[in-house]
Design an enzyme around this catalytic site. Structure first.
Site, mmCIF file in Angstrom:
data_model
loop_
_atom_site.group_PDB
_atom_site.id
_atom_site.type_symbol
_atom_site.label_atom_id
_atom_site.label_comp_id
_atom_site.label_asym_id
_atom_site.label_seq_id
_atom_site.Cartn_x
_atom_site.Cartn_y
_atom_site.Cartn_z
ATOM 1 C CG ASP A 102 -1.881 -1.129 1.270
ATOM 2 O OD1 ASP A 102 -2.159 -1.684 0.195
ATOM 3 O OD2 ASP A 102 -2.351 -1.469 2.378
HETATM 4 N N1 URA Z 1 -1.267 -5.874 3.965
HETATM 5 C C1 URA Z 1 -1.757 -4.621 3.921
HETATM 6 O O1 URA Z 1 -2.806 -4.342 4.485
HETATM 7 N N2 URA Z 1 -1.085 -3.689 3.234
HETATM 8 C C2 URA Z 1 0.096 -3.934 2.611
HETATM 9 O O2 URA Z 1 0.695 -3.029 2.017
HETATM 10 C C3 URA Z 1 0.605 -5.243 2.670
HETATM 11 C C4 URA Z 1 -0.099 -6.195 3.354
#
Ligand code: URA
Length: 234
Positions: A102
């Site tokens: 993310d």
């Molecule tokens: N899980 C999440 O919620 N975000 C990420 O970036 C990776 C794993």
């Protein structure tokens, strides 16, 4: 081989860009500025460099990036800075990140031009382990670590696969998961009535984040790390 052809094959740029680099004196052959695009070089013997950076032909390249928060895991984006914008190599045209973190997640991201390896590492069948350092809003209650480990309902057809939790403090845990569902860690913590405040990936399959890499920095994988990846995908 012609120098401009060699540079084009390395994906340095278009034929006209490459000619421009040569004209501007940015390309050196054996430490001397290149003379002209049609100059003949021996790709096996001559040392070619662009802005002082040695260029060589490698079919596949692998980099570990310590992704900072605030950049997106994409090769290009109309509004946001991407992880590829952080890569300053001349030979980066074919590179892409293996999977996504993310925008607000930090940590280990593999960058490569090896599509087959990426495909294997991302295959849901392979269950590649990923460990995250998770800053949480409040302490886990008794039984919640076990619930996360056994599988929780995040609104998919099935509960999450078995995971591993290590409680580091009231506000920090590590969570190792074997899947890569959208926002998975955040949704898993939500499922136990908690909230992720910070998220950093510490490992991806056989690779561990190099602690010496500051956020935003990257380095080529060592031969040993590449060997581990190849072994892992067998
Ligand atoms: N899980 C999440 O919620 N975000 C990420 O970036 C990776 C794993």
């Amino acid at each position: 081989m012609r120098l401009d052809k060699f540079l084009c094959e390395l994906n340095i740029g278009s034929r006209s860009q490459v000619k421009e680099y040569i004209r501007k004196g940015l390309v050196t052959v054996n430490s001397l500025p290149a003379i002209k695009p049609e100059q003949k070089i021996d790709a096996n013997k001559d040392r070619i460099a662009l802005r002082g950076e040695a260029l060589f032909y490698k079919r596949f390249v692998y980099y570990m990036l310590n992704k900072p928060a605030g950049v997106v895991s994409a090769t290009r984006d109309n509004t946001c800075k991407t992880v590829l914008d952080l890569i300053t190599l001349a030979q980066k045209k074919e590179l892409f990140p293996v999977g996504r973190l993310d925008k607000d997640t930090e940590g280990l991201l593999l960058i490569t031009n090896d599509g087959e390896l990426a495909h294997a590492m991302l295959s849901p069948k392979r269950h590649v382990n990923k460990t995250y350092l998770v800053g949480i809003e409040k302490p886990l209650l008794p039984g919640q670590a076990e619930a996360l480990e056994q599988g929780v309902d995040i609104g998919e057809d099935r509960r999450t696969l078995p995971a591993r939790v290590e409680i580091l403090s009231d506000s920090q845990i590590t969570l190792t998961i074997r899947e890569g569902k959208f926002h998975q860690v955040k949704r898993m913590l939500q499922a136990v009535d908690n909230r992720v405040l910070t998220l950093k990936r510490l490992s991806f399959g056989p690779l561990s984040l190099d602690e010496k890499l500051p956020a935003g920095a990257y380095r080529e994988l060592t031969e040993q790390e590449v060997a581990l990846l190849y072994e892992y995908r067998k």
